[in-house]
Design a protein around this motif. Structure first.
Motif, PDB file in Angstrom:
ATOM      1  N   ASP A  19       0.836  -1.217   0.000  1.00  0.00           N
ATOM      2  CA  ASP A  19       0.000   0.000   0.000  1.00  0.00           C
ATOM      3  C   ASP A  19       0.868   1.263   0.000  1.00  0.00           C
ATOM      4  N   HIS A  20       1.951   1.228   0.806  1.00  0.00           N
ATOM      5  CA  HIS A  20       2.851   2.402   0.851  1.00  0.00           C
ATOM      6  C   HIS A  20       3.455   2.650  -0.525  1.00  0.00           C
ATOM      7  N   ILE A  21       3.902   1.551  -1.152  1.00  0.00           N
ATOM      8  CA  ILE A  21       4.576   1.697  -2.455  1.00  0.00           C
ATOM      9  C   ILE A  21       3.577   2.224  -3.496  1.00  0.00           C
ATOM     10  N   ALA A  22       2.340   1.735  -3.418  1.00  0.00           N
ATOM     11  CA  ALA A  22       1.313   2.220  -4.362  1.00  0.00           C
ATOM     12  C   ALA A  22       1.073   3.717  -4.144  1.00  0.00           C
ATOM     13  N   ALA A  23       1.087   4.157  -2.862  1.00  0.00           N
ATOM     14  CA  ALA A  23       0.862   5.582  -2.567  1.00  0.00           C
ATOM     15  C   ALA A  23       2.010   6.425  -3.113  1.00  0.00           C
ATOM     16  N   ILE A  24       3.246   5.913  -3.008  1.00  0.00           N
ATOM     17  CA  ILE A  24       4.406   6.663  -3.540  1.00  0.00           C
ATOM     18  C   ILE A  24       4.295   6.735  -5.068  1.00  0.00           C
ATOM     19  N   ARG A  25       3.848   5.631  -5.671  1.00  0.00           N
ATOM     20  CA  ARG A  25       3.720   5.602  -7.133  1.00  0.00           C
ATOM     21  C   ARG A  25       2.730   6.687  -7.598  1.00  0.00           C
ATOM     22  N   ARG A  26       1.680   6.933  -6.787  1.00  0.00           N
ATOM     23  CA  ARG A  26       0.663   7.922  -7.188  1.00  0.00           C
ATOM     24  C   ARG A  26       1.233   9.347  -7.215  1.00  0.00           C
ATOM     25  N   ILE A  27       2.249   9.622  -6.351  1.00  0.00           N
ATOM     26  CA  ILE A  27       2.791  10.999  -6.330  1.00  0.00           C
ATOM     27  C   ILE A  27       4.114  11.101  -7.084  1.00  0.00           C
ATOM     28  N   LEU A 111       6.490  14.398   2.059  1.00  0.00           N
ATOM     29  CA  LEU A 111       6.272  14.795   3.453  1.00  0.00           C
ATOM     30  C   LEU A 111       4.777  14.844   3.760  1.00  0.00           C
ATOM     31  N   ARG A 112       3.980  15.299   2.768  1.00  0.00           N
ATOM     32  CA  ARG A 112       2.521  15.325   2.984  1.00  0.00           C
ATOM     33  C   ARG A 112       1.995  13.900   3.149  1.00  0.00           C
ATOM     34  N   LEU A 113       2.536  13.000   2.338  1.00  0.00           N
ATOM     35  CA  LEU A 113       2.117  11.593   2.421  1.00  0.00           C
ATOM     36  C   LEU A 113       2.502  11.010   3.791  1.00  0.00           C
ATOM     37  N   MET A 114       3.705  11.332   4.241  1.00  0.00           N
ATOM     38  CA  MET A 114       4.158  10.818   5.545  1.00  0.00           C
ATOM     39  C   MET A 114       3.253  11.319   6.668  1.00  0.00           C
ATOM     40  N   ALA A 115       2.753  12.573   6.525  1.00  0.00           N
ATOM     41  CA  ALA A 115       1.902  13.139   7.574  1.00  0.00           C
ATOM     42  C   ALA A 115       0.580  12.379   7.700  1.00  0.00           C
ATOM     43  N   ILE A 116       0.095  11.818   6.574  1.00  0.00           N
ATOM     44  CA  ILE A 116      -1.192  11.108   6.676  1.00  0.00           C
ATOM     45  C   ILE A 116      -1.011   9.589   6.776  1.00  0.00           C
ATOM     46  N   SER A 121       5.634   6.786   7.877  1.00  0.00           N
ATOM     47  CA  SER A 121       6.504   7.807   8.422  1.00  0.00           C
ATOM     48  C   SER A 121       7.459   7.192   9.460  1.00  0.00           C
ATOM     49  N   ASP A 122       6.931   6.316  10.323  1.00  0.00           N
ATOM     50  CA  ASP A 122       7.776   5.675  11.352  1.00  0.00           C
ATOM     51  C   ASP A 122       8.900   4.869  10.702  1.00  0.00           C
ATOM     52  N   ILE A 123       8.544   4.129   9.636  1.00  0.00           N
ATOM     53  CA  ILE A 123       9.558   3.291   8.976  1.00  0.00           C
ATOM     54  C   ILE A 123      10.653   4.179   8.380  1.00  0.00           C
ATOM     55  N   LEU A 124      10.237   5.225   7.660  1.00  0.00           N
ATOM     56  CA  LEU A 124      11.224   6.086   7.000  1.00  0.00           C
ATOM     57  C   LEU A 124      12.112   6.787   8.030  1.00  0.00           C
ATOM     58  N   ILE A 125      11.467   7.349   9.054  1.00  0.00           N
ATOM     59  CA  ILE A 125      12.242   8.135  10.022  1.00  0.00           C
ATOM     60  C   ILE A 125      13.221   7.246  10.787  1.00  0.00           C
ATOM     61  N   ALA A 292      10.698  16.904  15.853  1.00  0.00           N
ATOM     62  CA  ALA A 292      10.194  18.215  15.406  1.00  0.00           C
ATOM     63  C   ALA A 292      10.192  18.292  13.884  1.00  0.00           C
ATOM     64  N   MET A 293      11.252  17.741  13.255  1.00  0.00           N
ATOM     65  CA  MET A 293      11.316  17.746  11.780  1.00  0.00           C
ATOM     66  C   MET A 293      10.155  16.953  11.206  1.00  0.00           C
ATOM     67  N   LYS A 294       9.849  15.839  11.859  1.00  0.00           N
ATOM     68  CA  LYS A 294       8.759  14.993  11.381  1.00  0.00           C
ATOM     69  C   LYS A 294       7.453  15.798  11.318  1.00  0.00           C
ATOM     70  N   PHE A 295       7.281  16.724  12.269  1.00  0.00           N
ATOM     71  CA  PHE A 295       6.064  17.546  12.270  1.00  0.00           C
ATOM     72  C   PHE A 295       6.206  18.783  11.387  1.00  0.00           C
ATOM     73  N   GLY A 296       7.315  18.895  10.684  1.00  0.00           N
ATOM     74  CA  GLY A 296       7.448  19.978   9.706  1.00  0.00           C
ATOM     75  C   GLY A 296       8.147  21.223  10.213  1.00  0.00           C
ATOM     76  N   THR A 297       8.666  21.198  11.457  1.00  0.00           N
ATOM     77  CA  THR A 297       9.401  22.371  11.951  1.00  0.00           C
ATOM     78  C   THR A 297      10.742  22.476  11.220  1.00  0.00           C
ATOM     79  N   THR A 298      11.128  23.703  10.887  1.00  0.00           N
ATOM     80  CA  THR A 298      12.363  23.936  10.143  1.00  0.00           C
ATOM     81  C   THR A 298      13.460  24.409  11.104  1.00  0.00           C
ATOM     82  N   PHE A 299      14.709  24.039  10.775  1.00  0.00           N
ATOM     83  CA  PHE A 299      15.840  24.444  11.623  1.00  0.00           C
ATOM     84  C   PHE A 299      16.839  25.244  10.797  1.00  0.00           C
TER      85      PHE A 299
END
Ligand code: FAD
Length: 546
Positions: A19-27, A111-116, A121-125, A292-299
């Motif tokens: 399912d993850h791979i199919a979602a990446i293929r869509r974007i 990043l938008r995909l990881m947020a939903i 997101s856990d696997i990637l991070i 914090a990065m995972k939630f989109g905060t910039t450094f």
């Protein structure tokens, strides 16, 4: 002691699901790569995600024309590490070892995909973070610094790299390895310190800022107005960064030196809840940064905020490089800074024998050497214990006749029991000697009160701290020592706005820099989390009327 390395090494790594791979293929889109091709070059923007469908890739050291490690990244794996989250640049060069096919997805969409997709997101991070950890542990670094180990610039870069968790390899300019690199990358190793990237690029400006700019962590978005800019990336600022991101605020952390602040220099924090065997401050703060990065905060690192002024209904923060950042609200989390000593040539030896933090990097420079720790507080005690593992002997200089009032009793006991630590009571440093680097010091005091010479190569100064509030000018009310007043202490208007509100609406203060704060990691983290609800109310005043 809990360690990030152990934690990540034992973390179960799951592959991405169908399912993850199919979602990446869509974007994204599918691409082919020929064999033996440089696919991604170190220094390129980390602005795409690559999932490997077929074939394999290796981390390649172009400067030395060989793989950086023997591992092959193959089908079912993905390319990248923490730089993908930060929006930085590739640390490594990736070269195909066979014909390959990849799924490529743009970073923003990913990043938008990881947020939903929290599971994805856990696997990637976890994989990104463990790759960075592996780089640090193996010291398999794509960045090489060629320069003398006792050179102040080289030491500044090594300390900056270690504290910001990107690996560098130090190469002595007098070695064959330096000569070989010089020939391949066209530079003279005897011609001053140089930084060499895996792409073969040579940077003559061997400074933390130049490297940070090159690897993309000095990133400074000036076009946007942030909901909140957090000044300082210690525990209090980091905690605010996590909660701001989690609440969907557009947040930026501006940090002068390294994420972690004072806590990042503590080798072992034993009183932070949840870590019964202790945790290094750097590990704890690295977790917070990734979260914090995972939630989109910039450094943005290393950048010092030098001034803050109102401009067109929001705050304008000026940085040491002249850049400006706009913010609807500001959190002051700049902590404290260790006091300096009034001694001849003190500044000349800063970074070349005089240090304010005892981390792995400084400990390596103290190997089998006599070292001096000045101060009677817990930070001095922790530093002495930590340095005693590598130093020949640690001399702790204390102004008073006892440590009972200033240091926790468990630490005093450990110092007293350690065979290679001596506590000198009623003692002070009186002189510094050496050419480019510190070679000896004179000390007055001890049992007979005489002045004596010690061949010490390092002095760690831990003699109390002053708040980092000079950059605020007269913008907010401070107490006599310069600590920022908040809540009721800052007047009835601030009290009505919240516990961490300063005398200036829209500016908040948390952590050690705040008057009356407890000066602990846990309390800073607590304040950083709580202040976000006050910031949120400031940004959404209509919510108060409901
Ligand atoms: C060696 C040592 C050991 C310690 N051990 C413990 C312990 O075991 N347990 C415990 O609870 N506490 C411990 N402490 C105390 C604890 O680390 C601090 O209370 C905590 O780090 C305070 O967090 P903070 O975020 O408020 O400030 P800091 O950690 O001081 O962070 C402030 C950050 O702001 C940055 N900054 C400053 N000015 C600017 C500017 N103008 N622009 C941009 N950035 C700026 C600084 O570079 C710094 O990174 C220890 C401290 C030290 C030094």
């Amino acid at each position: 002691m809990e360690s990030l390395a152990e934690d990540l090494a034992t973390m179960v790594r799951r592959p991405l699901s169908e399912d993850h791979i199919a979602a990446i293929r869509r974007i994204g889109d599918e691409r082919t790569v020929a064999a033996d091709t440089i696919f991604l070059r170190a220094g390129a923007p980390a602005d795409e995600f690559f999932y490997v469908l077929d074939g394999g890739f290796q981390v390649w050291d172009e400067a030395r024309d060989r793989p950086l490690n023997p591992n092959i990244l193959g089908a079912g794996q993905f390319i990248g590490e923490i730089a993908f989250l930060t929006g930085g640049r590739m640390l490594d060069t990736m070269r195909s070892v066979s014909p390959a096919r990849v799924l490529a997805a743009p970073r923003d969409a990913m990043l938008r995909l990881m947020a939903i997709e929290p599971e994805m997101s856990d696997i990637l991070i976890s994989v990104f973070a463990s790759r960075r950890r592996a780089m640090l542990e193996r010291n398999a670094s794509a960045i090489t610094v060629v320069g003398p180990a006792d050179d102040r610039q080289v030491r500044a870069v090594a300390a900056f790299a270690a504290r910001n968790k990107f690996p560098v390899t130090l190469v002595d300019p007098a070695t064959d390895a330096a000569e070989m690199l010089g020939e391949r990358c066209a530079f003279n190793p005897a011609d001053g310190p140089k930084v060499i990237f895996a792409s073969g690029e040579v940077l003559a400006d061997c400074t933390p800022l130049a490297i940070a700019e090159r690897i993309g962590i000095a990133f400074m978005p000036t076009e946007a107005t942030f909901d909140v800019v957090i000044v300082g990336g210690g525990p209090a600022g980091l905690s605010a960064a996590v909660y701001a991101g989690a609440e969907g605020l557009r947040a930026l952390v501006v940090e002068d030196l390294a994420i972690g602040g004072q806590a990042g220099t503590s080798s072992r924090i034993e009183n932070y809840m949840g870590f019964p065997t202790g945790i290094s401050g750097a590990d704890l703060c690295f977790r917070g940064e990734v979260q914090a990065m995972k939630f989109g905060t910039t450094f943005a690192i290393p950048h010092r905020v030098t001034a803050i002024d109102p401009e067109g209904g929001h705050w304008c923060l000026r940085l040491d490089n002249g850049a400006k950042v706009q913010a609807l609200s500001v959190i002051v989390a700049t902590g404290v800074e260790y006091r300096r000593l009034q001694l001849d040539r003190f500044e000349a030896f800063e970074g070349a024998g005089i240090y304010y933090a005892a981390t792995q990097v400084e400990a390596r420079w103290c190997h089998e050497a006599e070292v001096v720790v000045i101060g009677g507080g817990n930070s001095a005690g922790q530093a002495a214990m930590f340095l005693s593992r590598t130093a020949k002997h640690v001399h702790v200089l204390v102004r008073g006749a006892s440590l009972a009032a200033s240091m926790s009793s468990y630490l005093v006991e450990r110092l007293t029991r350690a065979a290679n630590i001596t506590i000198h009571y009623r003692a002070q440093l009186t002189g510094l000697q050496g050419d480019a680097a510190l070679q000896a010091v004179t000390i007055k005091g001890g049992p007979d009160g005489q002045e004596w010479l010690l061949a010490a190569r390092a002095v760690f100064v831990m003699v109390g701290a002053a708040p980092n509030t000079g950059w605020l000018g007269c913008r907010v009310a401070v107490d006599k020592q310069g600590f920022v007043l908040t809540g009721a202490d800052a007047g009835p208007d601030a009290a009505a706005l919240g516990r961490y509100a300063t005398s200036c609406p829209g500016i908040y203060a948390v952590g050690d820099v705040r008057a009356g704060s407890v000066k602990r990691v846990a309390s800073g983290v607590g304040e950083g989390s709580m202040v976000i609800s006050e910031v949120w109310r400031h940004l959404n005043p209509q919510s108060l009327k409901v």
